[in-house]
Scaffold this motif. Structure first.
Motif, PDB file in Angstrom:
ATOM      1  N   UNK A 212       0.361  -0.963   0.438  1.00 11.13           N
ATOM      2  CA  UNK A 212       0.199  -0.279   0.285  1.00 11.13           C
ATOM      3  C   UNK A 212       0.521   1.025   0.451  1.00 11.13           C
ATOM      4  N   UNK A 213       1.389   1.554   1.325  1.00 16.12           N
ATOM      5  CA  UNK A 213       1.967   2.939   1.057  1.00 16.12           C
ATOM      6  C   UNK A 213       3.037   3.016   0.361  1.00 16.12           C
ATOM      7  N   UNK A 214       3.828   1.433  -0.036  1.00 15.47           N
ATOM      8  CA  UNK A 214       5.145   0.867  -0.603  1.00 15.47           C
ATOM      9  C   UNK A 214       5.061   1.568  -1.285  1.00 15.47           C
ATOM     10  N   UNK A 215       3.301   1.836  -2.168  1.00 12.45           N
ATOM     11  CA  UNK A 215       3.817   2.458  -3.826  1.00 12.45           C
ATOM     12  C   UNK A 215       2.990   1.616  -4.285  1.00 12.45           C
ATOM     13  N   UNK A 216       1.662   0.821  -3.925  1.00 14.52           N
ATOM     14  CA  UNK A 216       0.854  -0.271  -4.471  1.00 14.52           C
ATOM     15  C   UNK A 216       1.959  -1.147  -5.378  1.00 14.52           C
ATOM     16  N   UNK A 217       2.645  -1.708  -4.681  1.00 14.15           N
ATOM     17  CA  UNK A 217       3.688  -2.185  -5.753  1.00 14.15           C
ATOM     18  C   UNK A 217       2.972  -4.090  -6.007  1.00 14.15           C
TER      19      UNK A 217
END
Length: 426
Positions: A212-217
């Motif tokens: 999520x916060x990590x970039x929708x990876x």
């Protein structure tokens, strides 16, 4: 002076500086996919309170369920005087989360609390101390979940020391992995864990199926199944953080289902209760029942008003088939976003599933992150009446999280605004 300006003045005098906000305006009311501020300005909402209002703002069934429950009672503490709605939400979670085995659930207040309890349960059940989390991960703002979270600023900076026995493994990040396959990325994780931690010491492997916060990876195909296979063989509890991905957001009820991955424990929150604070841990009965009586709980966990909202929200998701609605959103937005990417050299990748979509911006011709570009596009959207968010370890990812009840016309209008924002800032 507008009312929002007056509220900003009052906020500065009353609210701790460390609490940030995306919009400078203050909400008066919100319905469906639209937010209206105290000065009458409107925004089409592509944020959903960070994937919370999946069923839309002020969904009538949720409003009515909350009203009815408030009239009966607002709190007794389930650990003191239990009530049926807590049990009913747990039954729903047991039925909805992946896996055909016998399950149990626990209700708490927030995603961070759900993750903390999942780790507590895994440690108690296995007798092992270590937890493996991933690069770019975000799991919350409590002491343990800050340790599990990868990004320093703003989440961890000067808030330590953090909880111990947390180990960081490399995530499958296809854009930045040099073409590494999912199974090979998983093998990299396993090699690191077995050499540096020791599988016999690991209680839990904690992973977001889509970060999520990590970039929708979105990890490469085969990454999650390979980790699941290793965890089973090693006696490690596989914990899926479905807090942002859960409840139809990615086009299925839970994102693990896209690769038929069945976690041992699932942490849920956000979209579960139509905007009211509620979270849960669901998993294998033998794990969930391992903790002693009194070892799990909390004063407000499974509050009856939030439980009523959750039951109504789940009912809406079923009746309106919001998993299919998320897939329809994807079918409309995906080609529009790729058209933007074809025109704008700052766009390195369009990614996501269902109604959880992202655009990563870089300096043209490189993979150097462009956080200023992402911020500029998002600000241009806000100015034109579309609420968007940024995210990512480098702050260079624009993320889109529209309510799953958004109409086709609203979705098209929002994508038009987004398209124009890219053109205006290029």
């Amino acid at each position: 002076m507008t009312f929002s300006e007056e509220l900003r003045r009052r906020r500065t005098a009353a609210v701790a500086r460390g609490v940030g906000s995306v919009l400078g305006s203050y909400v008066d009311h919100a319905v469906g996919a639209t937010i209206t501020d105290v000065d009458g300005r409107r925004w089409l909402d592509f944020a959903s309170g960070i994937a919370v209002t999946n069923v839309g703002h002020a969904a009538p069934a949720v409003v009515e369920a909350v009203r009815a429950q408030v009239e009966r009672f607002t709190h007794t503490c389930f650990m003191v005087a239990p009530y049926e709605s807590y049990v009913a939400v747990c039954e729903e979670l047991n039925a909805l989360t992946p896996g055909g085995f016998e399950k149990r659930s626990l209700l708490v207040n927030s995603g961070a609390e759900a993750v903390e309890n999942a780790i507590k349960i895994a440690r108690h059940a296995t007798g092992r101390p270590a937890v493996v989390a991933f690069e770019h991960a975000y799991h919350g703002r409590t002491n343990l979940t800050m340790a599990l979270t990868a990004k320093n600023m703003p989440y961890k900076h000067r808030f330590g020391p953090f909880a111990g026995e947390v180990h960081r493994a490399p995530m499958s990040y296809p854009l930045r992995d040099g073409g590494l396959s999912g199974p090979d990325a998983a093998a990299r994780v396993v090699d690191l864990v077995e050499k540096q931690v020791g599988a016999e010491n690991v209680a839990a492997l904690l992973v977001e199926p889509i970060q999520g916060e990590g970039g929708f990876v979105v990890p490469a195909g085969g990454f999650l199944p390979a980790l699941r296979e290793w965890a089973t063989a090693a006696g490690v509890v596989f914990v899926a953080d479905e807090i942002q991905t859960g409840f139809c957001r990615t086009g299925d009820w839970f994102a693990c289902a896209h690769e038929d991955v069945v976690p041992d424990l699932v942490a849920t929150a956000k979209g579960i209760a139509g905007g009211l604070p509620l979270a849960g841990v669901t998993g294998r009965a033998e794990l969930m029942d391992a903790a002693h009586v009194g070892g799990l709980g909390g004063t407000y966990g499974g509050n009856p008003v939030a439980c009523a909202a959750a039951l109504a929200s789940i009912g809406i998701m079923r009746e309106r088939e919001l998993d299919a609605a998320a897939r329809r959103i994807w079918a409309t937005a995906w080609p529009r976003l790729h058209a933007v990417a074809a025109r704008d050299p700052r766009v390195a990748e369009v990614r996501g599933r269902g109604a959880m979509l992202a655009v990563e911006l870089v300096r043209p011709g490189t993979l150097t992150p462009d956080p200023a570009g992402a911020a500029a596009v998002s600000a241009a959207c806000h100015a034109a009446g579309l609420l968007t968010l940024t995210c990512g370890t480098y702050g260079n990812v624009l993320r889109l999280l529209p309510p799953l009840v958004i109409t086709d016309a609203e979705l098209a209008r929002g994508l038009d605004v987004l398209d124009a924002a890219f053109a205006r800032t290029s």
